[in-house]
Design a protein around this motif. Structure first.
Motif: not given
Length: 462
Positions: A169-171, A175-183, A208-215, A220-224
């Motif tokens: 989840g954290p990984a 990744a979502v946070g870094a890629l999304g902010a860079w984009l 998006a980070s929550y959903t991706a981790a749960v899926a 999802g919370f650690l992912a957020s």
């Protein structure tokens, strides 16, 4: 971009037609309560992580280390022990209650940390604690839930379980946070995206980070939290409009969530011994919290007023209720009782801390105005806890004649009057053109763009 991740996240977290009912009440109410709680906790964790300062030196991590170490753990153990003896709960339930009630709420102390009459180091200590102690509390809650529900029997199965929970989840969130902010930064530089849309994109990163981790089977919370930490750690640009919009949105959602929890708790209070719950509230607020603070501040050079002030303002609020909701969502045995116990303690805390915030802040401010306290001589919470043993060392001094000569020159230095509030109030007269900045506010003053000139300045101490 926003609607799809949010809709998916709510469907993943709370499957349709699943709600927990007892004695006529419903926590989820067509999964609406769960949805609001999930969104609120994910957003709060993301915002807390974004504000973390990863560029600090090793010594500046002293405050988070003490808060996340002995402070939070000791409070957790004391509350868990009290829960066991007062309610006869098992180990897992006691740990869950202890962890949930070890989370302090930054919303309740918001007016305190914004009160400029309070020394900056004290305000920073409360702010850092409220923003970071969920970093240790949330994993403990999640791990305890996982251990209670797990059907793993081999070492490999346990490794997979904890790998998904604490690593996957954290990984994914990072990744979502870094890629999304860079984009977003690249698109803004190229196309000039309007601020209101950038604010919405920031919300999309949370969901998006929550959903991706749960899926993927992670949390999802650690992912957020990891998504926000990625932006802070990698020093990625994120429009300040998102923080403004995120804070406003979080406060509105939290207000709505408080109303929902209030409606639920009115039917739950009678399901647990009220006397025992009130006793737990007294132990949590008047014993466990002060004991934890006493250990954290045992080597700190602070006044007795500051010790009691910090010890008292560790309120339990919506963060604790949201963590309790995770237990309810997991459908653990006794989940309703946990929510009821936590609800009583939070209610007592909100009332007592809400009523006492203004008068205690005024009392402490009067102490600061009447005498120079030890905590006023440091500008950061790290120096406060360390006792600032280096204060006064390597101080450069200048003769009055030399200072007068430089002030009359073509490029005079800026003279700072860094006397304490009480000293300045007794004698406000200083060097013509000087600027009065209390010693505990120097770093904040220097961090404001345009406040600190390029040429050196001379502090004036009386």
């Amino acid at each position: 971009i926003i609607g799809t991740p949010l809709h998916s996240a709510l469907r993943v977290v709370v499957p349709p037609n699943e709600c927990i009912e007892s004695s006529g009440w419903s926590v989820t109410s067509s999964h609406g309560g769960n949805a609001v709680g999930t969104v609120t906790l994910a957003l709060v964790l993301f915002l807390d992580a974004v504000r973390m300062k990863f560029d600090r030196s090793a010594s500046e991590w002293l405050v988070p280390s003490l808060v996340l170490g002995p402070g939070t753990i000791l409070c957790l153990l004391l509350v868990a022990t009290a829960t066991h003896f007062l309610f006869g709960t098992g180990v897992a339930t006691s740990i869950l209650v202890g962890a949930i009630l070890s989370s302090t709420d930054p919303v309740v102390v918001r007016d305190i940390v914004r009160d400029q009459r309070i020394p900056g180091a004290v305000r920073e200590s409360l702010k850092v604690e409220a923003a970071t102690n969920d970093l240790v509390v949330l994993p403990i809650v999640l791990v305890t839930i996982a251990l209670t529900k797990a059907r793993a029997s081999t070492l490999g199965e346990w490794a997979v379980l904890f790998g998904k929970l604490l690593v996957l989840g954290p990984a994914i969130g990072f990744a979502v946070g870094a890629l999304g902010a860079w984009l977003m930064t690249r698109l803004d530089r190229r196309y000039g995206i309007r601020r209101e849309y950038q604010a919405l994109f920031g919300m999309g990163l949370v969901f998006a980070s929550y959903t991706a981790a749960v899926a993927a089977g992670g949390d999802g919370f650690l992912a957020s939290f990891a998504a926000g930490a990625a932006i802070a750690a990698l020093d990625l640009e994120l429009c300040d409009c998102f923080l403004e919009f995120g804070d406003a949105t979080a406060e509105m959602i939290m207000l709505f969530t408080f109303i929902l929890f209030g409606a639920v708790l009115t039917t739950l209070v009678g399901t647990v011994p009220v006397g025992a719950a009130l006793a737990l509230a007294a132990i949590t607020l008047f014993f466990a919290r002060p004991a934890a603070v006493a250990i954290v501040l045992r080597k700190a050079t602070v006044s007795a007023s500051a010790r009691w002030f910090i010890a008292w303002f560790g309120p339990r609020g919506l963060a604790s209720l949201l963590l309790a909701l995770l237990v309810v969502q997991a459908r653990l045995p006794g989940a309703e009782a946990i929510l009821a116990i936590v609800g009583v303690v939070v209610t007592v805390s909100v009332v007592l801390h809400g009523v006492s915030a203004t008068p205690l802040a005024g009392w402490y401010a009067q102490r600061v105005a009447s005498e120079t306290l030890a905590e006023e001589r440091v500008s950061t919470a790290t120096d406060l806890l360390r006792g600032d043993p280096r204060a006064g060392e390597d101080t450069l001094r200048i003769e009055p004649r030399e200072l007068a000569r430089q002030l009359e020159g073509p490029s005079p230095p800026l003279v700072l009057d860094v006397r304490s509030r009480s000293s300045y109030a007794r004698d406000p007269q200083g060097i013509p053109g000087d600027v009065h900045v209390p010693p505990d506010e120097i770093e904040n003053w220097a961090a404001v763009p345009g406040s600190s000139p390029q040429k050196f300045f001379v502090p004036l101490v009386a």
